[in-house]
Design an enzyme around this catalytic site. Sequence first.
Site, PDB file in Angstrom:
ATOM      1  N   ASP A 102       0.849  -1.177   0.000  1.00  0.00           N
ATOM      2  CA  ASP A 102       0.000   0.000   0.000  1.00  0.00           C
ATOM      3  C   ASP A 102       0.895   1.241   0.000  1.00  0.00           C
ATOM      4  O   ASP A 102       1.407   1.630  -1.035  1.00  0.00           O
ATOM      5  CB  ASP A 102      -0.913  -0.098   1.233  1.00  0.00           C
ATOM      6  CG  ASP A 102      -1.991   0.958   1.275  1.00  0.00           C
ATOM      7  OD1 ASP A 102      -2.586   1.251   0.227  1.00  0.00           O
ATOM      8  OD2 ASP A 102      -2.248   1.494   2.371  1.00  0.00           O
ATOM      9  N   ARG A 166     -10.859 -12.333   7.035  1.00  0.00           N
ATOM     10  CA  ARG A 166      -9.669 -13.014   6.497  1.00  0.00           C
ATOM     11  C   ARG A 166     -10.036 -14.358   5.858  1.00  0.00           C
ATOM     12  O   ARG A 166      -9.339 -14.841   4.970  1.00  0.00           O
ATOM     13  CB  ARG A 166      -8.663 -13.291   7.621  1.00  0.00           C
ATOM     14  CG  ARG A 166      -8.035 -12.060   8.240  1.00  0.00           C
ATOM     15  CD  ARG A 166      -6.826 -12.467   9.069  1.00  0.00           C
ATOM     16  NE  ARG A 166      -6.390 -11.455  10.011  1.00  0.00           N
ATOM     17  CZ  ARG A 166      -5.538 -10.467   9.728  1.00  0.00           C
ATOM     18  NH1 ARG A 166      -5.076 -10.334   8.506  1.00  0.00           N
ATOM     19  NH2 ARG A 166      -5.187  -9.593  10.651  1.00  0.00           N
TER      20      ARG A 166
HETATM   21  P1  IMP Z   1       1.934  -0.490   3.796  1.00  0.00           P
HETATM   22  O1  IMP Z   1       3.038  -0.495   4.789  1.00  0.00           O
HETATM   23  O2  IMP Z   1       1.161   0.798   3.802  1.00  0.00           O
HETATM   24  O3  IMP Z   1       2.349  -0.887   2.409  1.00  0.00           O
HETATM   25  O4  IMP Z   1       0.849  -1.465   4.364  1.00  0.00           O
HETATM   26  C1  IMP Z   1       0.786  -2.786   4.133  1.00  0.00           C
HETATM   27  C2  IMP Z   1      -0.174  -3.429   5.112  1.00  0.00           C
HETATM   28  O5  IMP Z   1      -1.373  -2.664   5.282  1.00  0.00           O
HETATM   29  C3  IMP Z   1      -0.611  -4.738   4.549  1.00  0.00           C
HETATM   30  O6  IMP Z   1       0.227  -5.773   4.988  1.00  0.00           O
HETATM   31  C4  IMP Z   1      -2.033  -4.865   5.063  1.00  0.00           C
HETATM   32  O7  IMP Z   1      -2.041  -5.515   6.317  1.00  0.00           O
HETATM   33  C5  IMP Z   1      -2.517  -3.458   5.246  1.00  0.00           C
HETATM   34  N1  IMP Z   1      -3.415  -3.010   4.128  1.00  0.00           N
HETATM   35  C6  IMP Z   1      -3.147  -2.099   3.175  1.00  0.00           C
HETATM   36  N2  IMP Z   1      -4.174  -1.962   2.310  1.00  0.00           N
HETATM   37  C7  IMP Z   1      -5.118  -2.829   2.729  1.00  0.00           C
HETATM   38  C8  IMP Z   1      -6.429  -3.187   2.226  1.00  0.00           C
HETATM   39  O8  IMP Z   1      -6.948  -2.690   1.218  1.00  0.00           O
HETATM   40  N3  IMP Z   1      -7.091  -4.135   2.941  1.00  0.00           N
HETATM   41  C9  IMP Z   1      -6.570  -4.748   4.049  1.00  0.00           C
HETATM   42  N4  IMP Z   1      -5.358  -4.456   4.543  1.00  0.00           N
HETATM   43  C10 IMP Z   1      -4.641  -3.502   3.883  1.00  0.00           C
HETATM   44 MG    MG Z   2      -3.610  -6.145   7.985  1.00  0.00          MG
END
Ligand code: IMP
Ligand code: MG
Length: 182
Positions: A102, A166
């Site tokens: 994300d 989940r």
């Molecule tokens: P990042 O560090 O922002 O890239 O976040 C990654 C983590 O955020 C992932 O491992 C997910 O647990 C959570 N995440 C990000 N987007 C989503 C989504 O659309 N649905 C569920 N979890 C998400």
């Molecule tokens: Mg999560």
Amino acid sequence: MKNDLAKVLISQEEIQKRVSELGAQISADYVEKEPILVCILKGASIFYADLCRAIPIPMNMDFMAVSSYGNRTKSSGEVEIRKDLSGPIDGRHVIIVEDIVDSGFTLSYLSRVLSNRGAASVRICTLLDKPERRAPGITIKADYFGFTIGNEFVVGYGLDYAEKYRNLPFIGVLKPEIYENN
Ligand code: IMP
Ligand code: MG
């Protein structure tokens, strides 16, 4: 649970087909390398279990847990290791298996940490990628990814909202009213 979804984004069949392709690709790239596939708990668990079974070459399994969003739908930018690997990885070929990229904070932190432990190589395999959401300055790119999706909050196949959903066998988009009040 299904009533909380606006739509099914990726069906069980589509996921299965793509996971087989990723497994074949990884197997071809890691022949004789005996990679360690690192599952990032809990979100990647379902994907990981299917992916490992789509890889017919010798490999090892290990698990890590990092802090995530909690009950919120936006990342704080802070990453904390809550459960670490069970052994050393120096000289090993590591593949980090994640549910979704994300902002990119989690994976850029993790790949740095694992490289610093002396891994021979560190690559990233993510089921989903949301490239539009990458935080400024984060240049992380997945070496293997299942699907690119837009700026939508998704659940299922390991992904949660507030620890729910989940166990859905497909990827769905949550109705915004489910999380808008938080
Ligand atoms: P990042 O560090 O922002 O890239 O976040 C990654 C983590 O955020 C992932 O491992 C997910 O647990 C959570 N995440 C990000 N987007 C989503 C989504 O659309 N649905 C569920 N979890 C998400
Ligand atoms: Mg999560």
